[in-house]
Design a protein around this motif. Structure first.
Motif, PDB file in Angstrom:
ATOM      1  N   GLY A  44      -6.435   0.342  -0.453  1.00 34.54           N
ATOM      2  CA  GLY A  44      -7.278   1.460  -0.159  1.00 34.54           C
ATOM      3  C   GLY A  44      -6.588   2.208   1.091  1.00 34.54           C
ATOM      4  N   LEU A  47      -3.371   4.262   0.539  1.00 31.11           N
ATOM      5  CA  LEU A  47      -3.883   5.727   0.244  1.00 31.11           C
ATOM      6  C   LEU A  47      -4.139   6.863   1.183  1.00 31.11           C
ATOM      7  N   GLN A  48      -4.514   6.181   2.263  1.00 28.19           N
ATOM      8  CA  GLN A  48      -5.102   7.312   3.308  1.00 28.19           C
ATOM      9  C   GLN A  48      -3.784   8.111   3.810  1.00 28.19           C
ATOM     10  N   GLY A  77      -9.401   5.322  -1.874  1.00 27.33           N
ATOM     11  CA  GLY A  77      -9.094   4.506  -0.644  1.00 27.33           C
ATOM     12  C   GLY A  77     -10.619   3.876  -0.379  1.00 27.33           C
TER      13      GLY A  77
END
Length: 388
Positions: A44, A47-48, A77
Motif C-alpha cells: 500500500g 503505491l503512493q 494504497g
C-alpha cells in the motif's frame, strides 16, 4: 506564502520510499506470521509514489490515466493499509469489498475526467472514498482506545481519524462551492491539507503500524514469560504478580482472599514407573480439571514440579474449602489417561485465608504448611491453615 504542490509531492515520494525501506528492515525482526500484514502495508505504501508520479504527469498524458489511475492507486494504497490493520486486529480483511470500492471510484473519476469533466465532482468522489477507508482504519482500532497509557493503536487510530476530518473538510468545501474546472496545481486550503496528509501523513501511519507490531511482540514475550509452557497456567513469576495485586485489592476493599496449594500424592511414583511423559500428561490433566472447577476471576498457577496454586478473590476459608473439595473430587473421579490407560493420582490441598498482615509469601507459606498437614494425615484430603 503559498505551499508549492510539487514540493509537497516530492517530499511525500521521498518519505514513502524511505519508509518502505525501513518497513522492509523492521519486518525481518518480527515472527513470520506477522510479516504478511507488514507486506500488505508495504505494498500500500509503495503505491503512493507511483500514484504521485502519475498525478504529476497531468497535461502530459490523458486525464483518464493521470487523474483516474493516479487517484485510484492512492486510494488502493489506503485500502491495503486498512486490510493490514483489520488483519492485525483479527477482523475480516474485506479485500474484495475494498478493491470493489476503489474500482468503482476509478470508473467515476474517469467519467468526471473525460465524459463530463468536473473538478469538484471528482473531489467529492475521491474524498468520500478516502474518508471511508481511513474511517475503517480508525474503527478497527477502536477497542484499544480505552486502554490506559500510551498505545500505538490509539496514535494510529487518531491519525487515521485526522485524515477522515480532512477528507470531510475537502468534501464540504467543494459541496458548498463547486468548481467545474481546477487541478491540484491551483488547489485551495482543503486541497493542500489533503495532499499534505496523503504525502506526509502515511509516514506517521506507517510508524504507528510498526509500533503496534512492536507492542504486540512485547506483550507476547511478556505473556510467554509469565505462563508455564507445559500446562498453560501462570508460571511462578506471573502467579506472584497476580498474587500481589489481589492481596492489595483485598486490603483496599476489605474483601476476603483465599489460597489453595495443591500437591499430587503419587506423582513421583508416576514419573518413576511410567516416565516423565506420563507425569507431564498428569500435570496437564490437573490444570485442565482445575480450570473447569474454578471461576473466571480465580487465578491458577504452577509453583513448580507438581505444586499448583489457586487464588480465590472474595472467598473466605469456608468457601475455599468447598472449592478445594470440588477440585479433589474432580481429579479423583476423572483420572488422567496415558497411552490408553488411566493414571490415578490423588490430591492433597492446603487452604489459607489471607490475614491483614499477610504478605503474598506469608500466605503461600501458611497454605504450604496446611498442605503438608494434609499429607501427614494420609493424603487425598483438604486441610485449613489456622486463622490466628
Amino acid at each position: 506564502m503559498e505551499l508549492d504542490v510539487r514540493s509537497v509531492m516530492l517530499v511525500g515520494v521521498l518519505l514513502s520510499i524511505l519508509t518502505v525501506v525501513l518497513l522492509a528492515q523492521a519486518g525481518q525482526a518480527f515472527p513470520v506470521e506477522r510479516r504478511r500484514l507488514l507486506r500488505i502495508w508495504t505494498v500500500g505504501l509503495l503505491l503512493q509514489p507511483v500514484a504521485w508520479a502519475l498525478l504529476a504527469t497531468r497535461g502530459l498524458v490523458s486525464d483518464a490515466l493521470s487523474i483516474s489511475l493516479g487517484n485510484g492507486l492512492l486510494l488502493l494504497g489506503f485500502a491495503e493499509m486498512a486490510r493490514a490493520v483489520r488483519g492485525f486486529q483479527g477482523l475480516p480483511e474485506r479485500r474484495l469489498a475494498y478493491w470493489t470500492l476503489v474500482s468503482l471510484v476509478v470508473v467515476a473519476l474517469m467519467v468526471f475526467a473525460e465524459g463530463w469533466p468536473h473538478y469538484s465532482a471528482r473531489v467529492l468522489v475521491n474524498s468520500s472514498c478516502a474518508a471511508i477507508l481511513l474511517a475503517s482504519i480508525a474503527l478497527a482500532l477502536s477497542r484499544d482506545y480505552t486502554r490506559r497509557g500510551f498505545t500505538a493503536a490509539r496514535l494510529t487510530g487518531a491519525f487515521a481519524g485526522l485524515g477522515v476530518l480532512i477528507a470531510l473538510w475537502r468534501f464540504a468545501e467543494h459541496s458548498l462551492d463547486p468548481r467545474a474546472t481546477g487541478s491540484l496545481y491551483d488547489a485551495g486550503a482543503s486541497d493542500i491539507a489533503v495532499f499534505s496528509y496523503a504525502c506526509v501523513g502515511v509516514t506517521f501511519l506507517s510508524l504507528g503500524f510498526v509500533l503496534m507490531h512492536t507492542e504486540r511482540a512485547y506483550e507476547d514475550l511478556r505473556r510467554l514469560a509469565s505462563l508455564d509452557p507445559l500446562t498453560g497456567v501462570l508460571a511462578r513469576s506471573g502467579l506472584a504478580e497476580q498474587g500481589h495485586r489481589l492481596m492489595s485489592e483485598s486490603r483496599r476493599y476489605q474483601r476476603p482472599l483465599s489460597m489453595l496449594l495443591m500437591d499430587m500424592d503419587q506423582f513421583k511414583q508416576v514419573n518413576d514407573s511410567l516416565g516423565h511423559a506420563a507425569g507431564d500428561t498428569v500435570l496437564r490433566h490437573l490444570a485442565e480439571r482445575a480450570r473447569r472447577v474454578l471461576r473466571g476471576e480465580d487465578v491458577l498457577g504452577r509453583l513448580g514440579g507438581d505444586e499448583f496454586v489457586a487464588l480465590l478473590p472474595s472467598t473466605d476459608a469456608a468457601g475455599a474449602r468447598v472449592v478445594a473439595e470440588r477440585l479433589r473430587d474432580a481429579l479423583h473421579e476423572a483420572h488422567a489417561r496415558y497411552r490408553g490407560e488411566e493414571v490415578p493420582v490423588d490430591l492433597s490441598i492446603g487452604v489459607a485465608e489471607a490475614r491483614a498482615e499477610d504478605s503474598f509469601d506469608a500466605l503461600l507459606q501458611r497454605a504450604d504448611q496446611a498442605m503438608y498437614g494434609a499429607k501427614r494425615a494420609g493424603g487425598n484430603r483438604v486441610e485449613l491453615a489456622p486463622a490466628g
